[in-house]
Design a protein around this motif. Structure first.
Motif, PDB file in Angstrom:
ATOM      1  N   GLY A 231       0.794  -1.214   0.000  1.00 53.78           N
ATOM      2  CA  GLY A 231       0.000   0.000   0.000  1.00 53.78           C
ATOM      3  C   GLY A 231       0.830   1.270   0.000  1.00 53.78           C
ATOM      4  N   ALA A 232       0.331   2.261  -0.693  1.00 58.11           N
ATOM      5  CA  ALA A 232       0.890   3.614  -0.671  1.00 58.11           C
ATOM      6  C   ALA A 232      -0.306   4.555  -0.670  1.00 58.11           C
ATOM      7  CB  ALA A 232       1.787   3.869  -1.860  1.00 58.11           C
ATOM      8  N   GLY A 233      -0.714   5.056   0.532  1.00 55.38           N
ATOM      9  CA  GLY A 233      -1.910   5.879   0.625  1.00 55.38           C
ATOM     10  C   GLY A 233      -3.137   5.084   0.242  1.00 55.38           C
ATOM     11  N   PRO A 234      -4.002   5.639  -0.596  1.00 52.26           N
ATOM     12  CA  PRO A 234      -5.263   4.968  -0.935  1.00 52.26           C
ATOM     13  C   PRO A 234      -5.139   3.906  -2.028  1.00 52.26           C
ATOM     14  CG  PRO A 234      -5.173   7.100  -2.003  1.00 52.26           C
ATOM     15  CD  PRO A 234      -3.936   7.009  -1.156  1.00 52.26           C
ATOM     16  N   VAL A 235      -3.893   3.572  -2.488  1.00 55.80           N
ATOM     17  CA  VAL A 235      -3.710   2.640  -3.605  1.00 55.80           C
ATOM     18  C   VAL A 235      -2.878   1.433  -3.164  1.00 55.80           C
ATOM     19  CG1 VAL A 235      -2.828   2.344  -5.955  1.00 55.80           C
ATOM     20  CG2 VAL A 235      -3.831   4.537  -5.251  1.00 55.80           C
ATOM     21  N   CYS A 236      -3.292   0.246  -3.584  1.00 52.19           N
ATOM     22  CA  CYS A 236      -2.510  -0.979  -3.405  1.00 52.19           C
ATOM     23  C   CYS A 236      -1.815  -1.283  -4.723  1.00 52.19           C
ATOM     24  CB  CYS A 236      -3.409  -2.151  -2.998  1.00 52.19           C
ATOM     25  SG  CYS A 236      -4.025  -2.058  -1.302  1.00 52.19           S
ATOM     26  N   TRP A 237      -0.457  -1.372  -4.678  1.00 48.78           N
ATOM     27  CA  TRP A 237       0.339  -1.588  -5.886  1.00 48.78           C
ATOM     28  C   TRP A 237       0.892  -3.018  -5.905  1.00 48.78           C
ATOM     29  CZ3 TRP A 237       0.308   2.021  -9.586  1.00 48.78           C
ATOM     30  CH2 TRP A 237       0.006   3.336  -9.234  1.00 48.78           C
ATOM     31  N   GLY A 238       0.847  -3.639  -7.087  1.00 46.68           N
ATOM     32  CA  GLY A 238       1.449  -4.956  -7.256  1.00 46.68           C
ATOM     33  C   GLY A 238       2.962  -4.852  -7.388  1.00 46.68           C
ATOM     34  N   SER A 239       3.625  -6.010  -7.505  1.00 44.80           N
ATOM     35  CA  SER A 239       5.081  -6.046  -7.622  1.00 44.80           C
ATOM     36  C   SER A 239       5.501  -6.081  -9.084  1.00 44.80           C
ATOM     37  CB  SER A 239       5.641  -7.289  -6.917  1.00 44.80           C
ATOM     38  OG  SER A 239       5.305  -7.278  -5.552  1.00 44.80           O
ATOM     39  N   CYS A 240       6.699  -5.584  -9.329  1.00 42.99           N
ATOM     40  CA  CYS A 240       7.252  -5.672 -10.680  1.00 42.99           C
ATOM     41  C   CYS A 240       7.743  -7.089 -10.934  1.00 42.99           C
ATOM     42  CB  CYS A 240       8.412  -4.689 -10.839  1.00 42.99           C
ATOM     43  SG  CYS A 240       7.905  -2.955 -10.886  1.00 42.99           S
ATOM     44  N   PRO A 241       7.716  -7.563 -12.182  1.00 49.57           N
ATOM     45  CA  PRO A 241       8.275  -8.878 -12.491  1.00 49.57           C
ATOM     46  C   PRO A 241       9.762  -8.925 -12.139  1.00 49.57           C
ATOM     47  CG  PRO A 241       6.973  -8.026 -14.322  1.00 49.57           C
ATOM     48  CD  PRO A 241       7.144  -6.898 -13.357  1.00 49.57           C
ATOM     49  N   VAL A 242      10.263 -10.142 -11.922  1.00 50.96           N
ATOM     50  CA  VAL A 242      11.678 -10.321 -11.601  1.00 50.96           C
ATOM     51  C   VAL A 242      12.536  -9.704 -12.707  1.00 50.96           C
ATOM     52  CG1 VAL A 242      13.514 -12.008 -11.245  1.00 50.96           C
ATOM     53  CG2 VAL A 242      11.242 -12.419 -10.294  1.00 50.96           C
TER      54      VAL A 242
END
Length: 618
Positions: free
Chosen positions: A592-603
């Motif tokens: 999470g970063a504030g009101p947004v949930c971010w996925g991970s970058c590919p390897v």
């Protein structure tokens, strides 16, 4: 003949421990005028004491086998089966060659130093190493051995050794093992060394006890070593034997070297140009806890050394190491530059071909990228190389590397040169400069992706305070002492039961109730005259006879300050604190970063906030 002799051997008992020597038998000669070392009761000399006496066949048969006629054991007939020992003993004690080789004769082999000149220490050397929950033991072939001050030798292909000695030794000896020798198999000989931190050969020593033989040899039977070094030697021998059988020649480095570090308990084993680096706790690490894992790892790293050296000298490899970034963490699923992918892919191929039953690396739960990334992924390249080796054989795969130094740094370059060597291999199709989905930036290829995300609401102010604190009006304060309650930064005294809290004071109003006159007589109903005390009131009330009374009471409350308070930073279960607000916790794989949930970058991709970017060199 008499079976009993008076034994008088100066300084040596008949049960003396056998000592053996390699040297002249002149020490066994009896000086002129000397007497034999014992008396043979009833003995009359006859014949030449130095001449080997004929043995009566019936006597030998009765004794079992003629070979039982050895020199260090008594037997009921004359002489023994070693002419040199027999001559030495009988020169001092003729009875042994004319009558019977009894216990005195057997003891004189030792006391007169009549051991044969060919005395050796013999045995077999092996290494014990963990194999999961158990232990595996294997012979140590081609290991140099020495006995300090006596002699040296080398174990054979089965781990057996015979060390000729040059001086007297007891039945217990110290063996020194040096892990620096040569491995001979399939008509090829290649040096093998296990090195310490300074690249000097490692070794280990062990004290062993043996059983003397009539030949003068000391048989120490099976000598078992343990530890990382002996297991690395065994693996090195197996690796070179396999390469000799495949290629019929030495590896490109003309040697196999492994450096086992002291005091290094972290990191992955790796190959620096031509030598393999192993951590101190190899046998208990992720890569070495079973014999199968160790074989695969050493085979993999040996594959690296084969390709590195076949490609060029150390300076060339250093340039490739920088250009292709060989030293990196990887799990085999990455999209990388072709040079890196081919270097790892070849080592993976050699591991699978020589220690992995030629199994392919993708499938069965093993993650691999799409086949369109074949030339940029190590596992896909390994599978392609296995397919090629099925056509030409593993020897030709090494041959094409050795024949084209400095020119093979990708799968397409390898296949092109293999096609020239063997027409059964098809010429490869052209490969673009960059992987699919990557932009050609000139010297590099790049790919930018939008990072997956979703919203999680606007957030709410946190209301949870830490242990020992109280939330009040948006702030956290220390809990008040017992008997006090908090209002903002002040702890106020709690009013007693029956009092009204007026803020700064505690107030008790006046109160009158009827007394309990049930025990009073009719002529004094309130107990004010003749029956005083017959009326009763509840505790805390004043008895006025017919009524009970509590007077009004007001007092100021005590208080003390508890600080200015602090902003709470704790959120409830299932929530995350971020920048002063509480948000629902993000799903697995998201942050999470504030009101947004971010996925991970590919390897292999670099995180740039809302996007992921990967850059690979060409």
């Amino acid at each position: 003949m008499s079976s009993t002799r008076n034994v008088r051997v100066t300084g040596v008992s008949a049960s003396a421990v056998l000592f053996f020597a390699a040297g002249a038998l002149a020490a066994c000669a009896v000086p002129e005028g000397a007497e034999p070392s014992g008396d043979h009761e009833g003995f009359e000399p006859s014949g030449d004491p130095g001449e080997l006496q004929a043995v009566d066949e019936s006597t030998a048969e009765a004794d079992g086998e003629l070979k039982a006629n050895d020199c260090v054991n008594p037997h009921p007939f004359a002489g023994c089966n070693d002419a040199a020992v027999q001559s030495c003993v009988c020169a001092a004690d003729p009875y042994c060659c004319t009558n019977q080789w009894d216990s005195l004769c057997a003891a004189e082999v030792t006391s007169l130093h009549c051991v044969p000149a060919s005395a050796s220490v013999i045995g077999r050397l092996q290494c014990a190493a963990p194999d999961g929950a158990g232990t595996i033991t294997n012979a140590l072939a081609f290991v140099p051995l020495s006995i300090p001050g006596l002699g040296s030798g080398v174990t054979d292909a089965n781990g057996d050794f015979r060390i000729p000695i040059s001086a007297t030794a007891s039945a217990s000896v110290h063996l020194d093992v040096t892990y620096d020798g040569v491995v001979s198999s399939s008509g090829v000989t290649t040096p093998l060394t296990i090195m310490d931190d300074l690249h000097a050969p490692r070794g280990q020593g062990i004290d062993v006890a043996g059983s003397p033989r009539s030949s003068g040899d000391l048989d120490v039977d099976v000598v078992t070593l343990s530890g990382v070094d002996c297991e690395l030697w065994r693996l090195g021998v197996d690796t070179l034997r396999d390469f000799h059988a495949v290629r019929g020649a030495q590896p490109p480095a003309h040697a196999l070297r492994m450096l086992r570090w002291s005091g290094v308990y972290v990191g992955t084993p790796f190959t620096f140009y031509d030598y393999i680096n192993i951590r101190t706790d190899f046998l208990t690490s992720t890569w070495g806890s079973t014999a199968a894992e160790r074989r695969r790892l050493i085979t993999h790293e040996f594959g690296h050394s084969v390709r590195h050296v076949a490609d060029g000298d150390l300076n060339h490899w250093n340039g490739d190491d920088v250009a292709y970034v060989y030293g990196r963490s990887h799990d085999g699923t990455e999209i990388a530059n072709q040079g890196y992918a081919f270097n790892e892919g070849f080592a993976n191929y050699w591991e699978q071909a020589r220690a992995g039953s030629r199994g392919r690396l993708c499938g069965g739960g093993a993650a691999c990228p799409s086949s369109q990334y074949r030339d940029w992924n190590e596992k896909l390249i390994a599978n392609a190389l296995l397919d090629l080796s099925d056509v030409v054989g593993d020897s030709a795969m090494i041959q094409v590397l050795e024949a084209n130094p400095g020119t093979i740094h990708s799968l397409v370059e390898f296949q092109s040169r293999l096609h020239v060597l063997n027409a059964a291999v098809p010429a490869p199709a052209a490969v673009p400069a960059c992987p699919p989905g990557f932009s050609d930036d000139g010297a590099t290829c790049s790919s930018t992706l939008s990072k997956p995300s979703y919203g999680r609401g606007v957030g709410s102010a946190p209301t949870l305070c830490g242990a020992g604190q109280q939330y009040d009006a948006g702030l956290c304060y220390p809990l008040c002492a017992s008997g006090y309650y908090g209002v903002g930064p002040v702890c106020w005294q709690s009013c007693p039961s029956g009092y009204t809290d007026d803020g700064l004071t505690c107030r008790r109003d006046a109160k009158i109730i009827n007394a309990n006159n049930s025990a009073c007589p009719w002529y004094d109903a309130c107990g004010l005259t003749f029956a005083k005390g017959c009326s009763t009131c509840p505790s805390g009330y004043t008895n006025d006879g017919c009524t009970c009374r509590i007077d009004a009471h007001i007092f100021a409350k005590s208080s003390y300050g508890r600080g200015a308070g602090s902003v709470p930073t704790s959120c409830g279960a299932g929530q995350q604190y971020d920048a002063g607000l509480c948000y629902p916790t993000c799903a697995s794989g998201y942050s999470g970063a504030g009101p947004v949930c971010w996925g991970s970058c590919p390897v292999g991709y670099v995180d740039f906030g809302a996007t992921c970017t990967k850059v690979v060199s060409k």
